[in-house]
Design a protein around this motif. Structure first.
Motif, short mmCIF file in Angstrom:
data_model
loop_
_atom_site.label_atom_id
_atom_site.label_comp_id
_atom_site.label_asym_id
_atom_site.label_seq_id
_atom_site.Cartn_x
_atom_site.Cartn_y
_atom_site.Cartn_z
N ALA A 47 -11.27 -0.54 -12.16
CA ALA A 47 -10.49 0.50 -12.83
C ALA A 47 -9.45 -0.13 -13.74
CB ALA A 47 -9.80 1.40 -11.79
N LEU A 48 -9.09 0.59 -14.80
CA LEU A 48 -8.04 0.15 -15.72
C LEU A 48 -6.72 0.80 -15.31
CD1 LEU A 48 -9.85 0.49 -19.19
CD2 LEU A 48 -10.07 -1.31 -17.45
N ASN A 49 -5.64 0.10 -15.58
CA ASN A 49 -4.30 0.60 -15.25
C ASN A 49 -3.34 0.31 -16.39
OD1 ASN A 49 -4.29 1.46 -12.23
ND2 ASN A 49 -5.40 -0.48 -12.23
N PRO A 71 -8.63 -9.53 -17.67
CA PRO A 71 -7.71 -8.61 -17.02
C PRO A 71 -8.37 -7.85 -15.87
CG PRO A 71 -8.48 -7.68 -19.08
CD PRO A 71 -9.08 -9.05 -18.99
N GLY A 72 -7.60 -6.93 -15.28
CA GLY A 72 -8.14 -6.06 -14.24
C GLY A 72 -7.50 -6.30 -12.89
N PRO A 140 -7.16 1.69 -5.46
CA PRO A 140 -6.17 0.81 -4.80
C PRO A 140 -4.77 0.80 -5.40
CG PRO A 140 -8.29 -0.28 -4.90
CD PRO A 140 -8.42 0.98 -5.71
N LEU A 141 -4.62 0.42 -6.65
CA LEU A 141 -3.28 0.28 -7.21
C LEU A 141 -2.54 1.62 -7.21
CD1 LEU A 141 -2.17 -1.90 -10.17
CD2 LEU A 141 -1.37 0.44 -10.04
N GLY A 168 -1.57 12.16 -13.57
CA GLY A 168 -1.92 10.76 -13.87
C GLY A 168 -2.48 10.04 -12.65
N GLY A 169 -2.79 8.75 -12.84
CA GLY A 169 -3.40 7.96 -11.77
C GLY A 169 -2.57 7.95 -10.51
#
Length: 318
Positions: A47-49, A71-72, A140-141, A168-169
């Motif tokens: 996933a992107l953050n 990244p990631g 996770p994040l 949002g996330g």
């Protein structure tokens, strides 16, 4: 299981800048080294953050790992090799986690936007069986950040909360955890008009359209305000006396606001596993997810529009 290659495919960048300008597909990145307490994961989804974007824009370059980097932070995949000190996982286990313990301090050179990544055992958890790799990678994040903020605020059953940026996330998980794990008496949350129904589905008792109503002017006050967006106009006004204000967006409000940066911990994911497996807490994927690995740059561009609902995920890899 297929033989582990010595070199892998990854998206990398060698200079700081805008995602569309700096990302390059590299088919020849050296396989990351496996330390004693690490597991090597064949990445299935990532996933992107927003933290990925802040990193590539050099916002914490003084404590960044050397470039080039893949990244990631968020990963879901299969264990293909374990270090000599690893006890919790074995080859073939399906795992997920946020691979960087301290988000702003020397993140992995080979992150989750690669075929393989090597991660400390303590940052990972077994993937809930009812979740796909795409769903697991989205969690996770964001879910750990939401959980840590509620813990820091001393949130508990019977308390009320206002979530700024509920779609949002992180916000989608603050709503769910507050309601279904911590036992909130009332959850209010802000979003734009088109996302109000999502807030209701997640458990918000009081969805607030920020385009029409300012949360600062609500007649009601809350035990906790969780700021997941960093609204410059935010004040302590919606708080009850003695209430707690939590923010994840720098620089945030001055104390007594609680500003924190997540410390990743696989134990939190294990603790939340029953809620994920029962469906009480659900992954929230943006409708455009998943993006294929070949469209990682387009996925970053989309994330940067701030229009994503829930999480943007890359799958399959590669």
């Amino acid at each position: 299981m297929a033989a582990i290659p010595t070199h892998i495919k990854a998206w990398t960048y060698s200079e700081y800048g805008k995602s569309t300008d700096i990302h390059k597909f590299d088919p020849n990145v050296p396989l990351p080294e496996l330390k004693e307490d690490h597991v090597l994961i064949k990445v299935v989804a990532a996933a992107l953050n927003p933290i990925d974007c802040k990193r590539m824009e050099a916002l914490f370059k003084d404590t960044d790992s050397p470039l080039p980097t893949a990244p990631g932070y968020d990963v879901a995949g299969v264990v293909v090799k374990v270090g000599s000190e690893v006890k919790k996982f074995k080859v073939g286990d399906e795992v997920y986690g946020d691979i960087n313990e301290n988000a702003l301090e020397y993140p992995k050179v080979v992150g989750s936007l690669a075929e393989y990544t090597a991660v400390e055992e303590k940052l990972l958890a077994h993937k809930p069986k009812n979740l796909s790799f795409v769903e697991a990678a989205s969690l996770p994040l964001a879910i750990e950040t939401a959980y840590e903020g509620l813990e820091r605020a001393g949130f508990s059953a019977g308390k009320s909360i206002l979530v700024l940026g509920g779609a949002g996330g992180v916000g989608t998980h603050v709503i769910q955890l507050a309601k279904h794990v911590f036992g909130a008496s009332k959850v209010a949350a802000t979003s734009s008009t088109g996302k109000l129904e999502l807030l209701r589905k997640l458990g918000a008792d009081m969805p607030i359209d920020y385009t029409k109503e300012n949360a600062e002017n609500l007649p009601e006050k809350f035990d906790v305000v969780f700021d997941a967006v960093g609204d410059a106009d935010t004040t302590f006004k919606p708080l009850k006396e003695g209430g707690k204000f939590v923010t994840i967006v720098p620089p945030g409000l001055p104390p007594p606001a609680i500003y924190y940066i997540l410390k990743s911990d696989g134990a939190v994911l294990e603790k939340l596993k029953p809620y994920l497996e029962s469906g009480k807490v659900k992954p929230i994927l943006d409708p455009k997810s998943p993006f294929p690995f070949s469209q990682t740059v387009e996925a970053f561009s989309y994330l940067e529009t701030n229009r994503a609902v829930g999480k943007v995920v890359i799958h399959p890899i590669p």
